[in-house]
Design a protein around this motif. Sequence first.
Motif, PDB file in Angstrom:
ATOM      1  N   GLY A  99      -3.283   3.334  11.485  1.00 27.41           N
ATOM      2  CA  GLY A  99      -1.901   3.661  11.870  1.00 27.41           C
ATOM      3  C   GLY A  99      -1.060   2.466  12.255  1.00 27.41           C
ATOM      4  O   GLY A  99      -0.056   2.589  12.957  1.00 27.41           O
ATOM      5  N   ILE A 100      -1.463   1.264  11.811  1.00 23.62           N
ATOM      6  CA  ILE A 100      -0.699   0.051  12.123  1.00 23.62           C
ATOM      7  C   ILE A 100       0.067  -0.382  10.873  1.00 23.62           C
ATOM      8  O   ILE A 100      -0.528  -0.557   9.796  1.00 23.62           O
ATOM      9  N   GLY A 101       1.375  -0.550  10.984  1.00 25.35           N
ATOM     10  CA  GLY A 101       2.211  -1.001   9.867  1.00 25.35           C
ATOM     11  C   GLY A 101       2.976  -2.247  10.269  1.00 25.35           C
ATOM     12  O   GLY A 101       3.290  -2.425  11.452  1.00 25.35           O
ATOM     13  N   GLY A 118       1.116   1.663  -4.528  1.00 26.88           N
ATOM     14  CA  GLY A 118      -0.246   1.608  -3.979  1.00 26.88           C
ATOM     15  C   GLY A 118      -0.670   2.901  -3.306  1.00 26.88           C
ATOM     16  O   GLY A 118      -1.844   3.096  -2.990  1.00 26.88           O
ATOM     17  N   SER A 119       0.269   3.814  -3.051  1.00 31.82           N
ATOM     18  CA  SER A 119      -0.062   5.120  -2.437  1.00 31.82           C
ATOM     19  C   SER A 119       0.706   6.226  -3.173  1.00 31.82           C
ATOM     20  O   SER A 119       1.351   7.065  -2.566  1.00 31.82           O
ATOM     21  N   GLU A 120       0.662   6.194  -4.507  1.00 32.08           N
ATOM     22  CA  GLU A 120       1.495   7.088  -5.317  1.00 32.08           C
ATOM     23  C   GLU A 120       0.940   8.516  -5.332  1.00 32.08           C
ATOM     24  O   GLU A 120      -0.259   8.707  -5.540  1.00 32.08           O
ATOM     25  N   PRO A 121       1.820   9.522  -5.115  1.00 33.67           N
ATOM     26  CA  PRO A 121       1.367  10.920  -5.288  1.00 33.67           C
ATOM     27  C   PRO A 121       1.257  11.219  -6.786  1.00 33.67           C
ATOM     28  O   PRO A 121       2.117  10.815  -7.562  1.00 33.67           O
ATOM     29  N   THR A 122       0.189  11.892  -7.186  1.00 35.76           N
ATOM     30  CA  THR A 122       0.014  12.177  -8.622  1.00 35.76           C
ATOM     31  C   THR A 122      -0.100  13.667  -8.889  1.00 35.76           C
ATOM     32  O   THR A 122      -0.461  14.457  -8.005  1.00 35.76           O
ATOM     33  N   LYS A 123       0.232  14.006 -10.126  1.00 43.79           N
ATOM     34  CA  LYS A 123       0.122  15.408 -10.575  1.00 43.79           C
ATOM     35  C   LYS A 123      -0.375  15.342 -12.013  1.00 43.79           C
ATOM     36  O   LYS A 123       0.257  14.692 -12.855  1.00 43.79           O
ATOM     37  N   ALA A 124      -1.509  15.934 -12.276  1.00 41.93           N
ATOM     38  CA  ALA A 124      -2.124  15.904 -13.615  1.00 41.93           C
ATOM     39  C   ALA A 124      -2.260  14.468 -14.127  1.00 41.93           C
ATOM     40  O   ALA A 124      -1.953  14.165 -15.279  1.00 41.93           O
ATOM     41  N   ILE A 183      10.731  -0.555   6.456  1.00 42.77           N
ATOM     42  CA  ILE A 183      10.355   0.344   7.560  1.00 42.77           C
ATOM     43  C   ILE A 183       9.820   1.662   6.988  1.00 42.77           C
ATOM     44  O   ILE A 183       8.784   2.180   7.416  1.00 42.77           O
ATOM     45  N   LEU A 184      10.519   2.201   5.968  1.00 38.80           N
ATOM     46  CA  LEU A 184      10.084   3.453   5.330  1.00 38.80           C
ATOM     47  C   LEU A 184       8.697   3.308   4.697  1.00 38.80           C
ATOM     48  O   LEU A 184       7.908   4.247   4.693  1.00 38.80           O
ATOM     49  N   ARG A 194       3.269   5.564   4.957  1.00 39.27           N
ATOM     50  CA  ARG A 194       1.808   5.432   5.033  1.00 39.27           C
ATOM     51  C   ARG A 194       1.256   5.933   6.372  1.00 39.27           C
ATOM     52  O   ARG A 194       0.091   5.700   6.701  1.00 39.27           O
ATOM     53  N   GLY A 195       2.130   6.584   7.167  1.00 36.93           N
ATOM     54  CA  GLY A 195       1.665   7.218   8.401  1.00 36.93           C
ATOM     55  C   GLY A 195       1.514   6.291   9.594  1.00 36.93           C
ATOM     56  O   GLY A 195       0.731   6.559  10.510  1.00 36.93           O
ATOM     57  N   ALA A 196       2.267   5.186   9.603  1.00 35.38           N
ATOM     58  CA  ALA A 196       2.125   4.234  10.718  1.00 35.38           C
ATOM     59  C   ALA A 196       2.605   4.841  12.031  1.00 35.38           C
ATOM     60  O   ALA A 196       3.656   5.477  12.089  1.00 35.38           O
TER      61      ALA A 196
END
Length: 510
Positions: free
Chosen positions: A80-82, A103-109, A151-152, A157-159
């Motif tokens: 949780g550190i950004g 690096g943290s892309e949401p995927t579908k099929a 910042i976003l 990434r849940g920081a």
Amino acid sequence: MTYVIEMRNIRKEFPGIVANDDITLQVQPGEIHALLGENGAGKSTLMNVLFGLYQPEQGEIYVKGQKVKITSPNIAGDLGIGMVHQHFMLIDTFTVTENIILGSEPTKAGKIDIKVAEEQVRKLSNQYGLNVDPHAKVRDISVGMQQRVEILKTLYRGAEILIFDEPTAVLTPHEIRELMKIMKLLVSEGKSIILITHKLKEIKEVADKCTVIRRGKGIGTVDVADAEPSQLASMMVGRDIKFQVNQEPYHPGANVLEIKDLTVLDSRKVAAVNSLSLTVKSGEILGVAGVDGNGQSELIEAITGLRKAASGQILLNGKEITQHRPRKITEAGIAHIPEDRHKHGLVLDFSIGHNMVLETYYQRPYSKAGILHFDKIRKQAEKLIKEFDVRTPSVDTPARALSGGNQQKAIIAREIDRDPDLLIAAQPTRGLDVGAIEFIHRRLLEQRKNGKAVLLISLELDEILNLSDRIAVIYEGKIIDIVEPSKVTEDELGLLMAGHHLKGAHENEH
């Protein structure tokens, strides 16, 4: 109490230097904790240890009471550190969303689901009042907006713990205020923030606690509400600092620099300086205030001969120097503290001694019949190093081995020693701490007192307001107004810098 972050007795060494010497940092949940120190004090090193970029030689790190080993930024992210870096890590040609999800892309099929990502980015942006357009290309948005994208990236990434590294270095006064609001909102939503800075004003405005580091050692942690800026400054540099500059009365003399209808093209052949007129008199500091990228760099390059003017005139003491070569301009009586000390100020692999004579090595007493007199060069360098308090192991030390503040002092020593009629100081204190800033301001004021002309170009509004006798505001390559520091507030100056004319203000190009 369980600290959200606790770093105990951290030691980090590099060859020949102890960057962090037994430092302890304790951050409470839901607070903004400032990390204050001079350049090279070890602030960024400590945070790079926390973010997993460096491994400490000794010490322990606890996150929410649990002992952890952070061996990479990915592990820091999982905890949780950004980190919002000083130099943004963004890809210009990507959109805001593409940069955020990289690096943290949401995927579908098996494909990236960009629609879902854009919706997540929009939601986060609205929740924290960031007002970022998910579809915009990074190259088309302002520096302040790019920082919000950074910042976003951490929030996406849940920081829970955000490290800000010198976040206001490239922002306008308005953007700084907006960032302060965002930081307060993040904390009200349950985040914790560590703010690396050397700007006392910002600490007083947003921080709850402040830990001071000096020369790699922890000096102490104080409650910001109870601490005076002067106390923080002396903890930081180890001596008392004078914040107010004592100006001598203003008695300007004749025009030293006259610029008439100057137009200068940038590298894309667009007019970066657009029929600009300006004068600087002897015995005055003329400050040029403007948001970065409004023609300041091209203006300096044209005056110093580093860039050809497309049209117009530049006169020094009544004589035209418009298309002269840099050496001829230097010999005519102009000295230049460049905005990029590495690119234009020093030859980093040369010794500090040789850097001291870069503009005079071909003249007596440093050379005769093309042969350099190294003993004379050494003598001159030793004199300037002593006089300007340049901290270096020796005259033979390569310039790149010195800290930023000492590199800057070396350039100022070289330029002032030539006794110029006009001193151009471009961002003279960028990235420096209060001790070095105080020294440089004193030297600029000495030039003014000695009847010299000083052209000060700075993005630091405090510096412009404190030092200048007159302030010329540059916007889109033109001087849109000239004001007296005593008759304008920081907010009014900020409005002018954004291209707004003040009520009752008249356009005054001279």
